[in-house]
Each structure stands twice: as structure tokens, then as C-alpha cells.
Design a protein around this motif. Sequence first.
Motif, PDB file in Angstrom:
ATOM      1  N   PHE A   7     -79.704  15.484 -55.537  1.00  0.00           N
ATOM      2  CA  PHE A   7     -79.066  14.405 -54.787  1.00  0.00           C
ATOM      3  C   PHE A   7     -77.600  14.721 -54.527  1.00  0.00           C
ATOM      4  CE2 PHE A   7     -76.591  10.439 -54.960  1.00  0.00           C
ATOM      5  CZ  PHE A   7     -77.045   9.853 -53.800  1.00  0.00           C
ATOM      6  N   LEU A   8     -76.874  15.084 -55.578  1.00  0.00           N
ATOM      7  CA  LEU A   8     -75.456  15.398 -55.421  1.00  0.00           C
ATOM      8  C   LEU A   8     -75.248  16.583 -54.487  1.00  0.00           C
ATOM      9  CD1 LEU A   8     -73.974  15.036 -59.013  1.00  0.00           C
ATOM     10  CD2 LEU A   8     -73.464  13.628 -57.024  1.00  0.00           C
ATOM     11  N   LYS A   9     -76.041  17.599 -54.693  1.00  0.00           N
ATOM     12  CA  LYS A   9     -75.836  18.842 -53.967  1.00  0.00           C
ATOM     13  C   LYS A   9     -76.187  18.734 -52.489  1.00  0.00           C
ATOM     14  CE  LYS A   9     -78.163  22.630 -55.093  1.00  0.00           C
ATOM     15  NZ  LYS A   9     -78.609  23.817 -55.805  1.00  0.00           N
ATOM     16  N   LYS A  14     -73.304  17.748 -49.106  1.00  0.00           N
ATOM     17  CA  LYS A  14     -73.629  18.790 -48.134  1.00  0.00           C
ATOM     18  C   LYS A  14     -72.576  18.826 -47.020  1.00  0.00           C
ATOM     19  CE  LYS A  14     -77.257  20.598 -45.255  1.00  0.00           C
ATOM     20  NZ  LYS A  14     -78.527  20.391 -44.627  1.00  0.00           N
ATOM     21  N   ASP A  15     -72.108  20.014 -46.722  1.00  0.00           N
ATOM     22  CA  ASP A  15     -71.145  20.250 -45.637  1.00  0.00           C
ATOM     23  C   ASP A  15     -69.804  19.537 -45.845  1.00  0.00           C
ATOM     24  OD1 ASP A  15     -73.089  21.805 -44.300  1.00  0.00           O
ATOM     25  OD2 ASP A  15     -73.923  20.004 -43.387  1.00  0.00           O
ATOM     26  N   LYS A  16     -69.438  19.232 -47.069  1.00  0.00           N
ATOM     27  CA  LYS A  16     -68.155  18.594 -47.374  1.00  0.00           C
ATOM     28  C   LYS A  16     -67.266  19.561 -48.132  1.00  0.00           C
ATOM     29  CE  LYS A  16     -69.478  14.539 -45.890  1.00  0.00           C
ATOM     30  NZ  LYS A  16     -69.025  14.005 -44.650  1.00  0.00           N
ATOM     31  N   LYS A  17     -65.958  19.429 -47.929  1.00  0.00           N
ATOM     32  CA  LYS A  17     -64.981  20.202 -48.697  1.00  0.00           C
ATOM     33  C   LYS A  17     -64.677  19.406 -49.965  1.00  0.00           C
ATOM     34  CE  LYS A  17     -62.588  20.303 -44.973  1.00  0.00           C
ATOM     35  NZ  LYS A  17     -61.572  20.373 -43.944  1.00  0.00           N
ATOM     36  N   LEU A  18     -64.996  20.002 -51.121  1.00  0.00           N
ATOM     37  CA  LEU A  18     -64.908  19.287 -52.385  1.00  0.00           C
ATOM     38  C   LEU A  18     -63.694  19.704 -53.199  1.00  0.00           C
ATOM     39  CD1 LEU A  18     -68.609  19.650 -53.544  1.00  0.00           C
ATOM     40  CD2 LEU A  18     -67.578  17.783 -52.270  1.00  0.00           C
ATOM     41  N   LEU A  19     -63.096  18.713 -53.835  1.00  0.00           N
ATOM     42  CA  LEU A  19     -62.064  18.942 -54.825  1.00  0.00           C
ATOM     43  C   LEU A  19     -62.634  18.497 -56.162  1.00  0.00           C
ATOM     44  CD1 LEU A  19     -58.600  19.086 -55.093  1.00  0.00           C
ATOM     45  CD2 LEU A  19     -59.245  16.875 -56.006  1.00  0.00           C
ATOM     46  N   LEU A  20     -62.759  19.411 -57.119  1.00  0.00           N
ATOM     47  CA  LEU A  20     -63.211  19.051 -58.462  1.00  0.00           C
ATOM     48  C   LEU A  20     -62.019  18.495 -59.222  1.00  0.00           C
ATOM     49  CD1 LEU A  20     -65.395  22.120 -59.531  1.00  0.00           C
ATOM     50  CD2 LEU A  20     -66.126  19.996 -58.453  1.00  0.00           C
ATOM     51  N   TYR A  21     -62.172  17.316 -59.809  1.00  0.00           N
ATOM     52  CA  TYR A  21     -61.077  16.701 -60.551  1.00  0.00           C
ATOM     53  C   TYR A  21     -61.459  16.629 -62.020  1.00  0.00           C
ATOM     54  CZ  TYR A  21     -57.021  13.745 -61.346  1.00  0.00           C
ATOM     55  OH  TYR A  21     -55.817  13.257 -61.775  1.00  0.00           O
ATOM     56  N   GLY A  22     -60.661  17.286 -62.846  1.00  0.00           N
ATOM     57  CA  GLY A  22     -60.907  17.334 -64.282  1.00  0.00           C
ATOM     58  C   GLY A  22     -61.529  18.659 -64.675  1.00  0.00           C
ATOM     59  N   LEU A  36     -73.152  26.863 -58.077  1.00  0.00           N
ATOM     60  CA  LEU A  36     -72.386  25.997 -57.187  1.00  0.00           C
ATOM     61  C   LEU A  36     -72.061  26.678 -55.858  1.00  0.00           C
ATOM     62  CD1 LEU A  36     -69.860  24.527 -59.798  1.00  0.00           C
ATOM     63  CD2 LEU A  36     -72.085  23.626 -59.099  1.00  0.00           C
ATOM     64  N   SER A  37     -72.673  27.824 -55.626  1.00  0.00           N
ATOM     65  CA  SER A  37     -72.330  28.612 -54.442  1.00  0.00           C
ATOM     66  C   SER A  37     -72.656  27.899 -53.128  1.00  0.00           C
ATOM     67  CB  SER A  37     -73.032  29.969 -54.485  1.00  0.00           C
ATOM     68  OG  SER A  37     -74.437  29.807 -54.440  1.00  0.00           O
ATOM     69  N   GLU A  38     -73.574  26.941 -53.150  1.00  0.00           N
ATOM     70  CA  GLU A  38     -73.909  26.219 -51.925  1.00  0.00           C
ATOM     71  C   GLU A  38     -72.941  25.078 -51.646  1.00  0.00           C
ATOM     72  OE1 GLU A  38     -78.038  25.193 -51.377  1.00  0.00           O
ATOM     73  OE2 GLU A  38     -78.626  26.792 -52.738  1.00  0.00           O
ATOM     74  N   LEU A  39     -72.073  24.786 -52.605  1.00  0.00           N
ATOM     75  CA  LEU A  39     -71.079  23.740 -52.414  1.00  0.00           C
ATOM     76  C   LEU A  39     -69.775  24.364 -51.947  1.00  0.00           C
ATOM     77  CD1 LEU A  39     -71.685  21.629 -55.639  1.00  0.00           C
ATOM     78  CD2 LEU A  39     -72.581  21.224 -53.353  1.00  0.00           C
ATOM     79  N   ASN A  40     -69.066  23.661 -51.100  1.00  0.00           N
ATOM     80  CA  ASN A  40     -67.785  24.144 -50.583  1.00  0.00           C
ATOM     81  C   ASN A  40     -66.656  23.574 -51.442  1.00  0.00           C
ATOM     82  OD1 ASN A  40     -65.730  25.190 -49.061  1.00  0.00           O
ATOM     83  ND2 ASN A  40     -66.009  23.772 -47.354  1.00  0.00           N
ATOM     84  N   ILE A  41     -66.444  24.174 -52.601  1.00  0.00           N
ATOM     85  CA  ILE A  41     -65.403  23.727 -53.524  1.00  0.00           C
ATOM     86  C   ILE A  41     -64.102  24.411 -53.114  1.00  0.00           C
ATOM     87  CG2 ILE A  41     -64.638  23.617 -55.919  1.00  0.00           C
ATOM     88  CD1 ILE A  41     -67.670  23.818 -56.663  1.00  0.00           C
ATOM     89  N   VAL A  42     -63.130  23.617 -52.680  1.00  0.00           N
ATOM     90  CA  VAL A  42     -61.873  24.184 -52.177  1.00  0.00           C
ATOM     91  C   VAL A  42     -60.783  24.225 -53.239  1.00  0.00           C
ATOM     92  CG1 VAL A  42     -62.358  23.621 -49.768  1.00  0.00           C
ATOM     93  CG2 VAL A  42     -61.153  21.967 -51.209  1.00  0.00           C
ATOM     94  N   ALA A  43     -60.903  23.396 -54.299  1.00  0.00           N
ATOM     95  CA  ALA A  43     -59.880  23.404 -55.351  1.00  0.00           C
ATOM     96  C   ALA A  43     -60.386  22.657 -56.588  1.00  0.00           C
ATOM     97  CB  ALA A  43     -58.588  22.763 -54.860  1.00  0.00           C
ATOM     98  N   ILE A  44     -59.727  22.944 -57.707  1.00  0.00           N
ATOM     99  CA  ILE A  44     -59.943  22.230 -58.963  1.00  0.00           C
ATOM    100  C   ILE A  44     -58.605  21.638 -59.362  1.00  0.00           C
ATOM    101  CG2 ILE A  44     -60.623  22.394 -61.386  1.00  0.00           C
ATOM    102  CD1 ILE A  44     -62.074  25.025 -60.647  1.00  0.00           C
ATOM    103  N   SER A  45     -58.596  20.352 -59.710  1.00  0.00           N
ATOM    104  CA  SER A  45     -57.355  19.696 -60.101  1.00  0.00           C
ATOM    105  C   SER A  45     -57.437  19.203 -61.539  1.00  0.00           C
ATOM    106  CB  SER A  45     -57.065  18.510 -59.170  1.00  0.00           C
ATOM    107  OG  SER A  45     -55.830  17.923 -59.503  1.00  0.00           O
ATOM    108  N   ASP A  46     -56.349  19.418 -62.275  1.00  0.00           N
ATOM    109  CA  ASP A  46     -56.256  18.945 -63.650  1.00  0.00           C
ATOM    110  C   ASP A  46     -54.794  18.990 -64.078  1.00  0.00           C
ATOM    111  OD1 ASP A  46     -56.389  18.983 -66.687  1.00  0.00           O
ATOM    112  OD2 ASP A  46     -58.505  18.823 -66.195  1.00  0.00           O
TER     113      ASP A  46
END
Length: 108
Positions: A7-9, A14-22, A36-46
Motif C-alpha cells: 500500500f505504501l509503496k 508511487k511517482d512522488k519525491k519522498l523525504l524520510l523524516y527521522g 526501497l529502490s522503487e521509491l524516489n527518496i530525495v533526502a533524509i532529515s534528522d
Amino acid sequence: ESGVWKFLKYVKLKDKKLLLYGYGMICQLIMANYDLSELNIVAISDKKFEDSNDTEINGIKTVTPDKLSTVDFDIVLSSLYTNVPIYYCLNYQNLTQNIVSIFPKEEN
């Protein structure tokens, strides 16, 4: 693969630029155990990146919460138990992105 992960993936992210927080234990476990290669993770914030010289983790840009406005993202994927700190950071920087939590909401 669990239904929640699918569901999440595929639906929400889908097709979103994601920022992981934490970047705590939960996020690190997810990154170590899921593809996580199918997700477009653009940054991690912490906040821990304030005292770090790391500019990337696994090829993903790191950013402190006070610099979220420097990143082009669509959705925040939160690994925090509460999203209050994220709302504060987004509001303070006049950002309006949606937050998706990896934790299910409690039913009252």
C-alpha cells in the motif's frame, strides 16, 4: 511482502519525491531490510545531522529539519511515533507537504 508495505509503496508513494523524516532505529531497519529502490527518496532529515559531517547515507542526501525548504519533495515519510515535530518544521518554513506515517493510526 506485507499488504501494508505494498500500500505504501505503490498507492500513496508511487511517482512522488519522498523525504524520510527521522533517521533512528526504525528508519535504519527499514532501509536495511526493504528494497526501497522503487521509491524516489530525495533526502533524509534528522536533527542528528546537525552534529554530523555526513552529507549522504546510501547515496541519499541528508538534511537537518531546519533546512527542509532546500529540498524539492512531495511527501514526508515519517518514522517518528508522533508527527508533531514534523508539522512544526513544515509550518515554520511555510511548507505544505503531506505527511505519511509508517505507523498505523490508533483507533479510538
